[in-house]
Design an enzyme around this catalytic site. Structure first.
Site, PDB file in Angstrom:
ATOM      1  N   ASP A 185       0.799  -1.296  -0.144  1.00  0.00           N
ATOM      2  CA  ASP A 185       0.081  -0.050   0.124  1.00  0.00           C
ATOM      3  C   ASP A 185       0.951   1.117   0.106  1.00  0.00           C
ATOM      4  OD1 ASP A 185      -2.745   1.146   0.502  1.00  0.00           O
ATOM      5  OD2 ASP A 185      -1.924   2.016   2.035  1.00  0.00           O
ATOM      6  N   GLU A 269      -1.919  -1.469  -6.040  1.00  0.00           N
ATOM      7  CA  GLU A 269      -3.313  -0.866  -6.740  1.00  0.00           C
ATOM      8  C   GLU A 269      -2.855  -0.191  -8.027  1.00  0.00           C
ATOM      9  OE1 GLU A 269      -6.146   1.288  -3.543  1.00  0.00           O
ATOM     10  OE2 GLU A 269      -4.037   1.743  -3.186  1.00  0.00           O
ATOM     11  N   CYS A 322     -12.499  -5.970   4.424  1.00  0.00           N
ATOM     12  CA  CYS A 322     -12.074  -6.670   5.693  1.00  0.00           C
ATOM     13  C   CYS A 322     -10.965  -7.536   5.168  1.00  0.00           C
ATOM     14  CB  CYS A 322     -12.964  -7.027   6.910  1.00  0.00           C
ATOM     15  SG  CYS A 322     -12.263  -8.263   8.116  1.00  0.00           S
ATOM     16  N   CYS A 325     -12.534 -11.235   6.992  1.00  0.00           N
ATOM     17  CA  CYS A 325     -13.944 -11.807   6.635  1.00  0.00           C
ATOM     18  C   CYS A 325     -14.456 -11.439   5.067  1.00  0.00           C
ATOM     19  CB  CYS A 325     -14.818 -11.575   7.642  1.00  0.00           C
ATOM     20  SG  CYS A 325     -15.467  -9.985   7.538  1.00  0.00           S
ATOM     21  N   CYS A 341     -13.745  -4.160  12.180  1.00  0.00           N
ATOM     22  CA  CYS A 341     -14.787  -4.700  11.252  1.00  0.00           C
ATOM     23  C   CYS A 341     -15.964  -4.866  12.016  1.00  0.00           C
ATOM     24  CB  CYS A 341     -14.391  -6.083  10.744  1.00  0.00           C
ATOM     25  SG  CYS A 341     -15.443  -6.901   9.668  1.00  0.00           S
ATOM     26  N   CYS A 344     -16.887  -8.994  11.554  1.00  0.00           N
ATOM     27  CA  CYS A 344     -16.292 -10.175  12.454  1.00  0.00           C
ATOM     28  C   CYS A 344     -15.380  -9.611  13.540  1.00  0.00           C
ATOM     29  CB  CYS A 344     -15.181 -11.010  11.475  1.00  0.00           C
ATOM     30  SG  CYS A 344     -13.681  -9.794  11.301  1.00  0.00           S
ATOM     31  N   ASP A 351      -3.727   1.025   6.562  1.00  0.00           N
ATOM     32  CA  ASP A 351      -2.755   0.605   5.620  1.00  0.00           C
ATOM     33  C   ASP A 351      -2.369  -0.805   5.316  1.00  0.00           C
ATOM     34  OD1 ASP A 351      -2.779   3.285   5.052  1.00  0.00           O
ATOM     35  OD2 ASP A 351      -0.827   3.602   6.133  1.00  0.00           O
TER      36      ASP A 351
HETATM   37 ZN   LIG Z   1     -14.384  -8.756   8.893  1.00  0.00          ZN
END
Ligand SMILES: [Zn+2]
Length: 399
Positions: A185, A269, A322, A325, A341, A344, A351
């Protein structure tokens, strides 16, 4: 794969004079051809039976008149004007394809360079032979083996460099990276954050040099125009700019070498698109050099070890997803550095989470692409973002 090795030159005074003259000839030819291109384009627009501008026609046109109109051009290698016009043709090609802005006139002191084709120079250890000039000393010898394609001689501040393009026969001649993959990142505060949790900081010595830069620019603006002192101050400033650019370039090279040495598949990216908005948040080393340069270095260095760079498409929500999950947030403000999150309960550093998502993408796409050996750098998606296409086609109307 074509890679370039840039080497500092040690020309003597007579040689430096020749290099400056060849660069001046290249600049003149480039600017002459650009002005002609525009003139011919206007004429073609008014009357479509007129020929359309092309670099090949412009080269013939210049060859026909240079002996009479620009006899001084004959004092340097014929490559200088010819290659400059070919480069203008490339610049227009990139412009029409939407990859670059409309070509600008070259400026003295900014674009001092000329290019030689491989039949016009030879290399022997730490020296290069240039037509009408003889042997010029190089600070080091050429690092890559392969077919030599071209050489571009350029001036940065008061130093001369030659960038030699080599087509390497065997791309993957370096040992394979030990780790399967990593995501990178590109950072706001750091140069880069890796999926391993490491952050790689930008080059440090900036603050001192940047304040000196400010002082020098102020001092230059106080000097009288045309004075010797102004000339001296400008040279000093140019040297400092070059030094800072070198430090940043070093940091970028170190980062890309480090990554490709350690990781086989590297996920990044696509900032070419998102970069328009995001670039101002990037660390200065990458913002200055450009994301394209970061990606270019990463790709050629990875190829040397048989590694792969996987570029996520612009819809890939690396920050908002996330990594534990797969749950995707609706929104995540740039100022939010850490989040939990809702699905989860995993706690994420913004980052590192983004880097982990990029890693997963890179590893899964290189595994699935295994069947197609030799397909080269796999892309997550071959779909080009629509905005780029539209932009390109509206620019195309100029043709
Ligand atoms: Zn999650």
């Amino acid at each position: 794969m074509i890679i370039a090795h840039k080497i500092a030159l040690d020309p003597n005074n007579a040689q430096a004079t020749y290099l400056a003259r060849a660069a001046g000839t290249a600049r003149f030819a480039y600017n002459w051809a650009l002005a002609e291109w525009q003139r011919q384009y206007e004429a073609w627009k008014a009357d479509n039976s007129q020929p359309k501008s092309s670099q090949a026609a412009l080269r013939r046109q210049l060859n026909a008149i240079k002996r009479e109109q620009f006899p001084w051009m004959l004092e340097v290698t014929k490559n200088a004007p010819q290659m400059a016009i070919i480069q203008l043709g490339e610049a227009f090609k990139n412009f029409f394809a939407g990859r670059a802005k409309y070509p600008k006139f070259r400026k003295k002191g900014v674009h001092d360079r000329f290019t030689l084709t491989n039949d016009q120079f030879s290399i022997d250890g730490c020296r290069i032979r240039i037509p009408n000039l003889g042997w010029v000393r190089m600070r080091e010898s050429l690092r890559f083996a392969g077919k030599i394609m071209s050489a571009t001689v350029s001036r940065v501040a008061d130093r001369w460099f030659v960038s030699i393009a080599v087509d390497t026969v065997d791309d993957s001649h370096l040992p394979k990276a030990e780790n399967q993959g990593a995501g990178v990142d590109l950072g706001v505060s750091a140069l880069a954050t890796l999926s391993t949790g490491e952050t790689i900081g930008g080059p440090k010595p900036h603050t001192v040099l940047l304040s000196r830069l400010q002082r020098l620019s102020r001092s230059l603006s106080r000097k009288q125009k045309g004075s010797t002192n102004r000339k001296k101050a400008r040279a000093k400033l140019a040297r400092l700019h070059a030094r800072i650019a070198n430090i940043r370039s070093d940091a970028l090279h170190q980062l890309t070498t480090n990554l490709t040495r350690r990781f086989h598949a590297i996920g990044i990216e696509d900032l070419n698109v998102r970069g328009m908005v995001k670039n101002r948040h990037l660390s200065r080393s990458i913002a200055d050099m450009g994301f394209f340069e970061f990606r270019r270095q990463l790709e050629y260095k990875a190829a040397m070890r048989g590694g792969q760079v996987v570029v996520a498409d612009r819809w890939f929500a690396s920050s908002k997803t996330c990594s534990a999950c797969g749950c995707k947030l609706e929104i995540l403000a740039l100022a939010v550095r850490e989040w939990r999150c809702p699905a989860c309960g995993a706690h994420h550093d913004r980052d590192i989470n983004a880097a982990v998502n990029l890693k997963n993408m890179a590893v899964s796409s290189t595994v699935s692409a295994c069947g197609e050996e030799g397909a080269g750098r796999a892309r997550k998606s071959a779909v080009k973002p629509a905005s780029v296409k539209q932009e390109a086609s509206s620019r195309f109307s100029q043709k």
